[in-house]
Every structure is written in structure tokens, then in C-alpha cells.
Scaffold this motif. Sequence first.
Motif, mmCIF file in Angstrom:
data_model
loop_
_atom_site.group_PDB
_atom_site.id
_atom_site.type_symbol
_atom_site.label_atom_id
_atom_site.label_comp_id
_atom_site.label_asym_id
_atom_site.label_seq_id
_atom_site.Cartn_x
_atom_site.Cartn_y
_atom_site.Cartn_z
ATOM 1 N N THR A 454 26.729 -43.197 -7.448
ATOM 2 C CA THR A 454 27.281 -41.857 -7.625
ATOM 3 C C THR A 454 26.767 -41.277 -8.933
ATOM 4 O OG1 THR A 454 29.324 -42.367 -6.414
ATOM 5 C CG2 THR A 454 29.399 -40.512 -7.953
ATOM 6 N N VAL A 455 26.162 -40.113 -8.858
ATOM 7 C CA VAL A 455 25.836 -39.351 -10.065
ATOM 8 C C VAL A 455 27.047 -38.481 -10.371
ATOM 9 C CG1 VAL A 455 24.377 -37.556 -11.067
ATOM 10 C CG2 VAL A 455 23.351 -39.394 -9.710
ATOM 11 N N LEU A 456 27.651 -38.744 -11.510
ATOM 12 C CA LEU A 456 28.941 -38.144 -11.828
ATOM 13 C C LEU A 456 28.855 -37.296 -13.096
ATOM 14 C CD1 LEU A 456 32.073 -37.939 -11.473
ATOM 15 C CD2 LEU A 456 32.233 -40.033 -12.842
ATOM 16 N N LEU A 457 29.108 -35.995 -12.955
ATOM 17 C CA LEU A 457 29.286 -35.126 -14.113
ATOM 18 C C LEU A 457 30.758 -35.187 -14.516
ATOM 19 C CD1 LEU A 457 28.309 -32.907 -16.108
ATOM 20 C CD2 LEU A 457 29.008 -31.230 -14.374
ATOM 21 N N ALA A 458 31.039 -35.939 -15.569
ATOM 22 C CA ALA A 458 32.394 -36.048 -16.127
ATOM 23 C C ALA A 458 32.225 -36.053 -17.640
ATOM 24 C CB ALA A 458 33.094 -37.316 -15.637
ATOM 25 N N PRO A 459 32.007 -34.900 -18.249
ATOM 26 C CA PRO A 459 31.441 -34.831 -19.598
ATOM 27 C C PRO A 459 32.285 -35.424 -20.717
ATOM 28 C CG PRO A 459 31.177 -32.749 -18.427
ATOM 29 C CD PRO A 459 32.124 -33.584 -17.623
ATOM 30 N N ALA A 460 33.619 -35.510 -20.535
ATOM 31 C CA ALA A 460 34.519 -36.008 -21.582
ATOM 32 C C ALA A 460 34.501 -35.112 -22.815
ATOM 33 C CB ALA A 460 34.179 -37.446 -21.971
ATOM 34 N N CYS A 461 33.934 -33.918 -22.676
ATOM 35 C CA CYS A 461 33.787 -32.978 -23.787
ATOM 36 C C CYS A 461 33.948 -31.547 -23.267
ATOM 37 C CB CYS A 461 32.390 -33.088 -24.405
ATOM 38 S SG CYS A 461 32.047 -34.641 -25.260
ATOM 39 N N ALA A 462 34.263 -30.661 -24.194
ATOM 40 C CA ALA A 462 34.301 -29.240 -23.853
ATOM 41 C C ALA A 462 32.880 -28.714 -23.654
ATOM 42 C CB ALA A 462 35.013 -28.463 -24.955
ATOM 43 N N SER A 463 32.791 -27.522 -23.074
ATOM 44 C CA SER A 463 31.503 -27.003 -22.602
ATOM 45 C C SER A 463 30.888 -25.925 -23.483
ATOM 46 C CB SER A 463 31.710 -26.406 -21.198
ATOM 47 O OG SER A 463 32.672 -25.352 -21.263
ATOM 48 N N MET A 464 31.648 -25.405 -24.470
ATOM 49 C CA MET A 464 31.261 -24.145 -25.096
ATOM 50 C C MET A 464 30.006 -24.216 -25.963
ATOM 51 S SD MET A 464 34.634 -24.367 -24.445
ATOM 52 C CE MET A 464 35.560 -24.774 -25.935
ATOM 53 N N ASP A 465 29.480 -25.414 -26.221
ATOM 54 C CA ASP A 465 28.222 -25.504 -26.959
ATOM 55 C C ASP A 465 27.042 -25.035 -26.107
ATOM 56 O OD1 ASP A 465 28.694 -27.703 -25.277
ATOM 57 O OD2 ASP A 465 27.281 -28.959 -26.388
ATOM 58 N N MET A 466 27.185 -25.139 -24.770
ATOM 59 C CA MET A 466 26.086 -24.809 -23.876
ATOM 60 C C MET A 466 26.456 -23.775 -22.819
ATOM 61 S SD MET A 466 24.671 -28.696 -23.248
ATOM 62 C CE MET A 466 23.517 -28.223 -21.962
ATOM 63 N N PHE A 467 27.728 -23.718 -22.450
ATOM 64 C CA PHE A 467 28.159 -22.884 -21.337
ATOM 65 C C PHE A 467 29.370 -22.046 -21.739
ATOM 66 C CE2 PHE A 467 26.182 -26.716 -19.678
ATOM 67 C CZ PHE A 467 25.257 -26.211 -18.776
ATOM 68 N N VAL A 468 29.607 -20.982 -20.997
ATOM 69 C CA VAL A 468 30.764 -20.119 -21.270
ATOM 70 C C VAL A 468 32.058 -20.903 -21.078
ATOM 71 C CG1 VAL A 468 32.019 -18.059 -20.500
ATOM 72 C CG2 VAL A 468 29.521 -18.031 -20.646
#
Length: 489
Positions: A454-468
Motif C-alpha cells: 500500500t502506498v499511503l499518504l499519511a503525512p503526520a504533518c500540516a500541509s500549509m508549507d506546500m498546499f492551501v
Amino acid sequence: MHITVAGLGVSGSSAARALAGLGARVTVVDGGDGDKQRAAAAELEEWAATGSASGPGGAGHRAGITVRLGDGDTLPEGTDLVVTSPGWKPTSPLFTAAAAAGVDVVGDVEIAWRLRGPDAAAWLGVTGTNGKTTTVRMLASILEAEGLHTMAVGNIGTPIIDVVLGQGKDGARPYDVLAVELSSYQLHWAPSLRAHSAAVLNLAPDHLDWHGSMQAYAADKGRIYEGNTVACVYNVADKATEELVRAADVEEGCRAIGFTLGTPGPSQLGVVEGLLVDRAFVENRQKQAQELAEVADIAPGSGTPAPHNIANALAAAALARAFGVRPAAVRDGLRAFHPDAHRIQHIAEVDGVTYIDDSKATNTHAAEASLAAYEHIVWIAGGLAKGATFDELVQKSAARLRGVVLIGADRALIREALARHAPEVPVVDLDRTDTGAMSQAVREATRLAEPGDTVLLAPACASMDMFVNYNKRGDAFAEAVRELTAQDH
């Protein structure tokens, strides 16, 4: 009354309209003075100038709304009450000034509770570090399956004050019960709230910069149990939630109801041989158990439910059963429920590899639950760490990791934890923070994955450095996976 509303966001604007509609003179203050704030201010002031409005119990009068931008610290002269938006810290200078002047500070949830009126809908409350929105939406689906008029409200996006003031208005059918998602911020500012029944799903460090300590954060979460009349629902696997129940001052006869992924004991809901079962709301809970649903009934068609979503379903079922819902409605409601996007969302299977978007896993606790759901994982992680550390997360998940692809501003913190606790796991460190990095991340993850992984996007971090926001991050992941499928065909 002269009421000062702190914040010009969704909840602040909603509170300002509601209070002005009831005849209050409202001043909205906000430290920002950009185009967004000015547009919101103009919209509010135009609304206030258009005439009268109806409040609960009859016609009200819009006494007017004044908006003050660029100064969120000074208490307007003559303020009788401050109503704050959830994100404003208790240490804000505005609140210090209010305390010095003997003026109370409450939140929009508190105002909604005070205004709900006689014969109002019962509130079933849900809080926790993770899983609140999913659980509240599951609960609303179950209540609807019972034939009850209900709505998921609160921190989920629908301001509860709007719903309370609209109940039965213009001939609309009054609500029977509300499924209410409550954040720790909202609970902090809602001292009078007394729910029919409530659940704390889990507790893990989060928003500590706002609360000041883990103890203060937990205490605010525990406010949801105060004055409960029927059931306080807690997580058997998270002892801190049970301790909050023990500390709560509840109505006589209110019961502690646990939920567990294992076999339930008396006064608990749990799982037995693929079935969700109830040993709490049955005639003889020492010897009897009631089948509610199959595990496969949880969001059918989306694959095997992750363990934390089974826990969410059990919590929702416990609250529904506390309200008298039949077992069949629990099953039907779970079958009808479909998770929101970016929450353990199955995107595609390509060449035997499954791609899962859990962009909503913005902290380590949520990512841990997501990683625990799969056996062999190529993990895409990173973003803004918000002060988090990753050693415990990596230690618990290391055995499941086939590889890791790191993105975002604070990816080095995760890379260092991997070096300490999973040095044998291949790591790709993408030294870029533009939005196009996600496409490269998915390609690198695909290279590391084997059939069955399984390729899993579970960043464990907020997104605002790269995304809205996390939604845009999840959308970028899904688009990158779609690019793979297009190449595959």
C-alpha cells in the motif's frame, strides 16, 4: 446588550448575525485588515442594514453590527459580553481586558446552548484528538436510519448557532436530536453545555500551544462529559478517556459506556468474530450481547475498514444506542455512510499496489492509526511538524514500512527518526516544497512498492508549507495516482 464578537471567520460571522437578529448591538473585532477581512466586514454590515430578523420565539430587531479591523486586542467600550471564535487563545489581550472589566467570555457553542429554548433537540456530543468528523457523520447516518430528524453540526463546518436558531422556523420540522462535533477550543468556551450523551474518542498531544499543557488540553476535552444525563462513552484502549469520565460531574443514573476493538465486557460495545456487538444497552448485560452490524457494514465498498474507523463506528453506535436507536438502524446507518475525501480514501490499485489518501492525518496520532491499518506500506510523509516529534510513531510502525518518501519543510525530523529506529528502511528525501513535489513523490513510492503493498499518504504533518490545506494535498496525491493509471493504460 452590547456584545463583542472576536473573529470574523465562519463562526464569528454566524454569531454576529444571530446576536444582532436577537436585538444585540454587536461589534466584531479582528486583528486582520486584508482584502478577505474587508469583504467579510462589508457583507456583515450590509446584512445588518437590511432590516429586521426573527429570533427564537418571535420577531427580533437588528440593532446593528460594527466591524473593527486591524485591532483585535482592545475591548470596545461598554461591552457586556465577549463571544469568541474557537481559535482565539485564552491568553489573548482582548480576554485579559475583558477579565479586568468583569466581562464574561464565551464561545458560539455556549451561545447556541443558551438560546436553544424549551423542547429543543437533544445534543449527542463527540470530541477527541482524531476521528471526530467521521464519528459524527456516522452517528448522523445512524440516527437518520432510525427515522429521526437530525443533522451533523458544530466543528464539522455547520455553525450550531445557525441550526439552533433555525429549528422549527418558517414551518420547518424541528430536529429530534443533533450530532455535535466539538473541538477542545469550543469546549473551553462552553461552560454551561450539558449533553444528553457524549464521547471522547482518544487523547494525544495536540494544540498544546493553545492550551498550554497536555493536562489543560485533556481537561477541556473532558468538559464534554459534564452534566451528561444518559451515557459517557469512552475508549477502553485509551485509559485517559476513562479517567475523564471518572472525573466528570454527571446526572444521577448516567452510565460509563466503553468501546473496544476486542470482546466487550458488560457496559461495553466491541467486536466478536467480525460482528459489532452491544453489551451495554441490553436487558442482561452480564450474560447477553446484541448484534448490531457486521464489520463489513462500515462504509461498504471501500475495502476492509481501518481499525480506527471500526472504533469510530462503535463510538457512534454507543451514542445512538444511548438515545434509544434500534440495532437495525445502526447497521443500516453504517451501510449508508460514506467517508469524506482524504480520510483513508481508496484512490486506485495499479499493478497490484493500492494507493490510499489519508491527507487528513495531520498529526502523529492520526498517522499512527493510519499506518496500523496496512501490513506492507510505502509511506509518503512530511510537511509542517507543528512542534511534533516522530520517534514513537516510527518505532511503532517500522515493521510495516517497505519504504518512505519524504516531502515538506520539516521532513528532516522524520528522516532523523527513521535513521534512529528504522535504519534498514529505504528513504527518498525530496528536497523540494513546491506543489509539484507530490507527483514525484508518488512516482518514487511506486518504484519502492511491490505487488500487495500500500502506498499511503499519511503525512503526520500540516500541509500549509506546500498546499492551501490538506484537501489540496490529497487532491494532488489523487491526481498523481491518476497520472500513473493513465500511463499504465
